[in-house]
Design a protein around this motif. Structure first.
Motif, PDB file in Angstrom:
ATOM      1  N   PRO A  48      -3.025  12.831   1.787  1.00 20.08           N
ATOM      2  CA  PRO A  48      -2.878  13.307   3.162  1.00 20.08           C
ATOM      3  C   PRO A  48      -2.971  12.209   4.220  1.00 20.08           C
ATOM      4  O   PRO A  48      -2.732  12.474   5.390  1.00 20.08           O
ATOM      5  N   GLN A  49      -3.347  10.991   3.792  1.00 17.13           N
ATOM      6  CA  GLN A  49      -3.627  10.002   4.826  1.00 17.13           C
ATOM      7  C   GLN A  49      -2.414   9.245   5.302  1.00 17.13           C
ATOM      8  O   GLN A  49      -2.492   8.477   6.260  1.00 17.13           O
ATOM      9  N   GLY A  89       0.376   6.662   6.249  1.00 14.90           N
ATOM     10  CA  GLY A  89       0.249   5.217   6.438  1.00 14.90           C
ATOM     11  C   GLY A  89       1.141   4.434   5.517  1.00 14.90           C
ATOM     12  O   GLY A  89       2.367   4.435   5.640  1.00 14.90           O
ATOM     13  N   VAL A 146       0.876  -1.171   0.000  1.00 11.94           N
ATOM     14  CA  VAL A 146       0.000   0.000   0.000  1.00 11.94           C
ATOM     15  C   VAL A 146       0.913   1.220   0.000  1.00 11.94           C
ATOM     16  O   VAL A 146       1.677   1.420   0.948  1.00 11.94           O
ATOM     17  N   TRP A 202       1.870   0.510   3.668  1.00 14.44           N
ATOM     18  CA  TRP A 202       2.043  -0.811   4.280  1.00 14.44           C
ATOM     19  C   TRP A 202       3.014  -1.615   3.444  1.00 14.44           C
ATOM     20  O   TRP A 202       2.930  -1.612   2.212  1.00 14.44           O
ATOM     21  N   PRO A 230       3.905  -0.389   8.822  1.00 14.81           N
ATOM     22  CA  PRO A 230       3.554   0.816   8.066  1.00 14.81           C
ATOM     23  C   PRO A 230       4.803   1.401   7.414  1.00 14.81           C
ATOM     24  O   PRO A 230       5.913   1.177   7.889  1.00 14.81           O
ATOM     25  N   LYS A 281       5.086   4.658   7.350  1.00 15.63           N
ATOM     26  CA  LYS A 281       5.338   5.724   8.334  1.00 15.63           C
ATOM     27  C   LYS A 281       4.362   5.540   9.482  1.00 15.63           C
ATOM     28  O   LYS A 281       3.170   5.342   9.241  1.00 15.63           O
ATOM     29  N   ASN A 282       4.872   5.588  10.676  1.00 15.99           N
ATOM     30  CA  ASN A 282       3.979   5.459  11.827  1.00 15.99           C
ATOM     31  C   ASN A 282       4.167   6.636  12.769  1.00 15.99           C
ATOM     32  O   ASN A 282       4.777   7.653  12.403  1.00 15.99           O
ATOM     33  N   VAL A 283       3.675   6.488  13.956  1.00 19.41           N
ATOM     34  CA  VAL A 283       3.647   7.590  14.916  1.00 19.41           C
ATOM     35  C   VAL A 283       5.063   8.033  15.324  1.00 19.41           C
ATOM     36  O   VAL A 283       5.267   9.152  15.795  1.00 19.41           O
ATOM     37  N   ASN A 284       6.052   7.145  15.099  1.00 20.60           N
ATOM     38  CA  ASN A 284       7.432   7.510  15.424  1.00 20.60           C
ATOM     39  C   ASN A 284       8.182   8.088  14.236  1.00 20.60           C
ATOM     40  O   ASN A 284       9.294   8.599  14.392  1.00 20.60           O
ATOM     41  N   PRO A 314       5.256   0.522  16.343  1.00 23.92           N
ATOM     42  CA  PRO A 314       3.812   0.623  16.525  1.00 23.92           C
ATOM     43  C   PRO A 314       3.084   0.418  15.205  1.00 23.92           C
ATOM     44  O   PRO A 314       3.513   0.949  14.172  1.00 23.92           O
ATOM     45  N   GLY A 315       2.008  -0.355  15.246  1.00 25.18           N
ATOM     46  CA  GLY A 315       1.228  -0.600  14.034  1.00 25.18           C
ATOM     47  C   GLY A 315       1.635  -1.861  13.289  1.00 25.18           C
ATOM     48  O   GLY A 315       0.942  -2.267  12.354  1.00 25.18           O
ATOM     49  N   ALA A 316       2.727  -2.505  13.690  1.00 29.55           N
ATOM     50  CA  ALA A 316       3.150  -3.731  13.002  1.00 29.55           C
ATOM     51  C   ALA A 316       2.159  -4.852  13.248  1.00 29.55           C
ATOM     52  O   ALA A 316       1.433  -4.859  14.249  1.00 29.55           O
TER      53      ALA A 316
END
Lengths: 158, 194
Positions: free
Chosen positions: A47-48, A50, A42, A52, A81, A83-86, A140-142
């Motif tokens: 703008p979203q 994410g 993905v 994958w 992801p 790109k994640n929160v980190n 995070p998100g994995a």
């Protein structure tokens, strides 16, 4: 030291090395990060954000034990992801962390007396928990699951 | 209340997409009529729907101070999902509060939950997720997101009691579950909530 003793010592050394290797294989060994070849499925797009990417590996879990032998071939799909929160999840980072998590998960599963039928499920569960643990998980998100993505190169270990 | 969106009706609906009494490691799971139906649906949504793309654009315009993270995994779960941070979050901040939007691909329904992560708080309070009622600081975001989802998709928000209706004979596609663990939320949206 005379030569006969030297040969004997060397022979014992070799036997111990082989025995050590067998034990290592029993407890999972060290999975090289390069086993996890991440492929984007993905795209990251503003703008979203994410995105994958996934790596697929078939991992053999094997424990030599007279009481609780185990041989399980596990389909492992690790998704992370882009790109994640980190921040950006670089491929190299994901490879290293996936390999570390797989090693740890293998050791846990091979230590516990889990029925073979549940071993792969438990392995995935532990691996995902290690990757995403609330304060210290590196990605995070994995997510770790069986094979769901198509067209991703599949590696095997060992 | 739309009769098609009661717990009973939704339990019946998900039984069309998940085979009863089969674990997801069983080869019969994906070969079943239900498994194939779910697979076809996921395939149809591999590229995001126009409505989801429109929703993301609207979010970026109407909540410009919120960090968006589309966490949809197309081949895993029958839902679109996005984490919308509370205003002011920057990537890398230790404190990450967000409202997670889950929009089902199986039925015209959605759900929201609040998530809090504080890397500087090692206690139990450092990480949680909550279903409504949300803490006060999340409520304004909740209201905006509900309004945006409803006006973009026309979907109905499911209350907690419906979301947590047990479906003990079903196992979600990618969950490391045994039978008996699943609820409607896991089957309509995703079990992967954090």
């Amino acid at each position: 030291m005379n030569s006969r003793l030297r040969v004997t010592v060397r022979g014992m050394g070799l036997s111990l090395t082989l025995l050590g290797a067998a034990l290592l294989a029993c407890v999972g060994g060290h999975i090289p990060p390069s086993t996890f070849q991440f492929q984007n499925v993905v795209p990251y797009s503003p703008p979203q954000g994410g995105g994958w990417k996934v790596a697929q590996v078939v991992i053999l879990l094997s424990r030599i034990s007279s009481a609780f032998p185990l041989t399980a071939t596990c389909d492992i799909e690790v998704g992370v992801p882009e790109k994640n929160v980190n921040g950006w999840v670089l491929d190299e980072f994901a490879q290293i962390e996936a390999a570390k998590a797989a090693d740890k998960a293998a050791r846990i599963v091979l230590r516990e007396k889990i029925p073979t039928a549940l071993a792969c499920q438990q392995f995935r569960e532990h691996m995902q928990r290690i990757l995403t643990e609330k304060d210290i998980g590196p990605i995070p998100g994995a997510k770790v699951s069986g094979f769901k993505e198509v067209g991703v190169p599949r590696m095997t270990f060992p | 209340m739309n009769p098609e969106l009661t717990a009973d009706a939704l339990v019946q609906l998900v039984h069309r997409y998940y085979p009863a009494d089969l674990g997801n490691e069983d080869p019969r799971y994906e070969q079943s009529e239900e498994g194939r139906r779910l697979e076809a649906l996921l395939q149809a949504h591999v590229n995001p729907s126009p409505a989801w793309k429109e929703f993301m654009l609207r979010l970026s315009r109407e909540l410009p101070d919120c960090w968006l993270w589309d966490t949809t995994i197309p081949r895993h779960d029958p839902c679109y999902e996005c984490r919308v941070s509370l205003p002011g979050f920057q990537v890398g901040d230790p404190l990450y509060d967000c409202v997670v939007c889950m929009v089902s691909k199986l039925a015209p329904v959605y759900a929201l939950y609040a998530s809090h992560r504080d890397k500087n708080d090692p206690s139990e309070e450092g990480y949680w997720l909550r279903f409504p009622p949300f803490p006060p600081e999340f409520q304004s975001q909740e209201t905006k997101l509900a309004a945006l989802i409803e006006s973009t998709f026309g979907y109905t928000r499911l209350p907690n009691d419906v979301l947590f209706t047990p479906v003990p004979d079903l196992v979600p596609r990618t969950a490391n579950f045994v039978p008996g663990q699943a609820h409607l939320i896991d089957c309509l949206f995703t079990h992967y909530r954090w």
